[in-house]
Design a protein around this motif. Structure first.
Motif, PDB file in Angstrom:
ATOM      1  N   ARG A  10      60.192 116.236  18.432  1.00 24.57           N
ATOM      2  CA  ARG A  10      59.456 114.954  18.882  1.00 24.57           C
ATOM      3  C   ARG A  10      60.392 113.971  19.280  1.00 24.57           C
ATOM      4  O   ARG A  10      60.412 113.247  20.264  1.00 24.57           O
ATOM      5  CB  ARG A  10      58.455 114.582  18.106  1.00 24.57           C
ATOM      6  CG  ARG A  10      57.307 115.502  18.338  1.00 24.57           C
ATOM      7  CD  ARG A  10      56.004 115.239  17.285  1.00 24.57           C
ATOM      8  NE  ARG A  10      55.182 114.276  18.197  1.00 24.57           N
ATOM      9  CZ  ARG A  10      54.180 113.588  17.708  1.00 24.57           C
ATOM     10  NH1 ARG A  10      53.790 113.687  16.633  1.00 24.57           N
ATOM     11  NH2 ARG A  10      53.535 112.612  18.597  1.00 24.57           N
ATOM     12  N   ASP A  13      62.514 115.026  21.912  1.00 20.91           N
ATOM     13  CA  ASP A  13      61.595 114.885  23.297  1.00 20.91           C
ATOM     14  C   ASP A  13      61.682 113.436  23.971  1.00 20.91           C
ATOM     15  O   ASP A  13      61.595 113.245  25.074  1.00 20.91           O
ATOM     16  CB  ASP A  13      60.190 115.365  23.212  1.00 20.91           C
ATOM     17  CG  ASP A  13      60.217 116.803  22.997  1.00 20.91           C
ATOM     18  OD1 ASP A  13      58.934 117.216  22.321  1.00 20.91           O
ATOM     19  OD2 ASP A  13      61.087 117.520  23.057  1.00 20.91           O
ATOM     20  N   LEU A  14      61.603 112.547  23.031  1.00 15.70           N
ATOM     21  CA  LEU A  14      61.561 110.929  23.545  1.00 15.70           C
ATOM     22  C   LEU A  14      62.929 110.684  24.092  1.00 15.70           C
ATOM     23  O   LEU A  14      63.236 109.931  25.157  1.00 15.70           O
ATOM     24  CB  LEU A  14      61.285 110.048  22.142  1.00 15.70           C
ATOM     25  CG  LEU A  14      59.769 109.843  21.946  1.00 15.70           C
ATOM     26  CD1 LEU A  14      59.556 108.902  20.734  1.00 15.70           C
ATOM     27  CD2 LEU A  14      59.187 109.111  23.179  1.00 15.70           C
ATOM     28  N   THR A  76      50.934 104.059  25.290  1.00 10.34           N
ATOM     29  CA  THR A  76      51.424 105.352  24.862  1.00 10.34           C
ATOM     30  C   THR A  76      52.539 105.327  23.864  1.00 10.34           C
ATOM     31  O   THR A  76      52.490 106.132  22.872  1.00 10.34           O
ATOM     32  CB  THR A  76      51.831 106.139  25.991  1.00 10.34           C
ATOM     33  OG1 THR A  76      50.890 106.088  27.063  1.00 10.34           O
ATOM     34  CG2 THR A  76      52.273 107.538  25.805  1.00 10.34           C
ATOM     35  N   LEU A  77      53.598 104.446  24.028  1.00 15.34           N
ATOM     36  CA  LEU A  77      54.767 104.296  23.113  1.00 15.34           C
ATOM     37  C   LEU A  77      54.455 103.886  21.836  1.00 15.34           C
ATOM     38  O   LEU A  77      54.736 104.388  20.909  1.00 15.34           O
ATOM     39  CB  LEU A  77      55.569 103.559  23.815  1.00 15.34           C
ATOM     40  CG  LEU A  77      56.380 103.993  24.971  1.00 15.34           C
ATOM     41  CD1 LEU A  77      57.605 102.751  25.501  1.00 15.34           C
ATOM     42  CD2 LEU A  77      57.122 105.015  24.584  1.00 15.34           C
ATOM     43  N   GLU A  80      52.876 106.737  19.995  1.00 14.39           N
ATOM     44  CA  GLU A  80      53.713 107.601  19.870  1.00 14.39           C
ATOM     45  C   GLU A  80      54.582 107.141  18.495  1.00 14.39           C
ATOM     46  O   GLU A  80      55.027 107.962  17.779  1.00 14.39           O
ATOM     47  CB  GLU A  80      54.413 107.860  21.138  1.00 14.39           C
ATOM     48  CG  GLU A  80      55.558 109.299  20.686  1.00 14.39           C
ATOM     49  CD  GLU A  80      54.709 110.633  20.585  1.00 14.39           C
ATOM     50  OE1 GLU A  80      55.443 111.438  20.096  1.00 14.39           O
ATOM     51  OE2 GLU A  80      53.547 110.740  21.070  1.00 14.39           O
ATOM     52  N   GLN A  83      52.606 107.604  15.123  1.00 13.49           N
ATOM     53  CA  GLN A  83      52.580 108.803  15.054  1.00 13.49           C
ATOM     54  C   GLN A  83      53.996 109.542  14.204  1.00 13.49           C
ATOM     55  O   GLN A  83      53.994 110.079  13.187  1.00 13.49           O
ATOM     56  CB  GLN A  83      52.319 109.815  15.855  1.00 13.49           C
ATOM     57  CG  GLN A  83      50.744 109.599  16.324  1.00 13.49           C
ATOM     58  CD  GLN A  83      50.278 110.403  17.886  1.00 13.49           C
ATOM     59  OE1 GLN A  83      51.482 110.963  18.448  1.00 13.49           O
ATOM     60  NE2 GLN A  83      49.156 110.446  18.155  1.00 13.49           N
ATOM     61  N   LEU A  84      55.115 109.255  14.835  1.00 15.14           N
ATOM     62  CA  LEU A  84      56.329 109.570  14.388  1.00 15.14           C
ATOM     63  C   LEU A  84      56.622 108.918  13.201  1.00 15.14           C
ATOM     64  O   LEU A  84      57.159 109.637  12.164  1.00 15.14           O
ATOM     65  CB  LEU A  84      57.444 109.206  15.378  1.00 15.14           C
ATOM     66  CG  LEU A  84      57.522 110.000  16.645  1.00 15.14           C
ATOM     67  CD1 LEU A  84      58.309 109.571  17.745  1.00 15.14           C
ATOM     68  CD2 LEU A  84      57.792 111.658  16.563  1.00 15.14           C
TER      69      LEU A  84
END
Length: 142
Positions: A10, A13-14, A76-77, A80, A83-84
């Motif tokens: 993840r 991906d970022l 969104t950021l 995310e 979550q990370l």
């Protein structure tokens, strides 16, 4: 794929994903999450039981230019990033006193490419728990 592999994927991906293409040589989303997890690691509180309590609320201050570039993607950021950071805490066996919340704000005094992170521990409860005392059968809702 293990949990650690998923976390690294993840982050990758970022770093290499569509969001990064939109942000050239300025503050990158991956830099922000790396700084947040570093703050978690560096500001732990150890309880007498050996449990490690990590900060769970973070404010990321961005320069006006960087904030304007990310503004359309902030919701969104922030999700995310949270979550990370939560996954990072789990992988490190940290205890959190509530949900991880990351808020991105604008600081007009910062120069482009520079950001600042502040943090704190905030205890939150999303549900109540009933605890029964063994001796007298009384219950307490927490």
């Amino acid at each position: 794929m293990g949990l650690l592999d998923q976390f690294e994927q993840r982050l990758d991906d970022l770093l290499n994903g569509a969001l990064t293409a939109a942000f050239d040589d300025e503050v990158q989303p991956v830099e922000i999450i790396a700084a947040v997890t570093r703050e978690m690691d560096e500001h732990l509180q150890e309880l007498s039981s050996g449990r490690l309590i990590a900060p769970n609320h973070f404010i990321v201050d961005l320069a006006k230019h960087d904030y304007a570039r990310m503004e359309d993607h902030l919701k969104t950021l922030e999700i995310e990033f949270a979550q990370l950071a939560t996954q990072h805490a789990s992988f490190q066996n940290y205890t959190l006193t509530g949900d991880v919340v990351i808020t991105v704000m604008q600081d007009k005094e910062l120069e482009a490419g520079v950001f600042r992170i502040s943090f704190e521990q905030i205890a939150t409860s999303t549900s109540s728990t009933t605890v029964m005392a063994q001796d007298n059968g009384h219950s307490i809702t927490i």
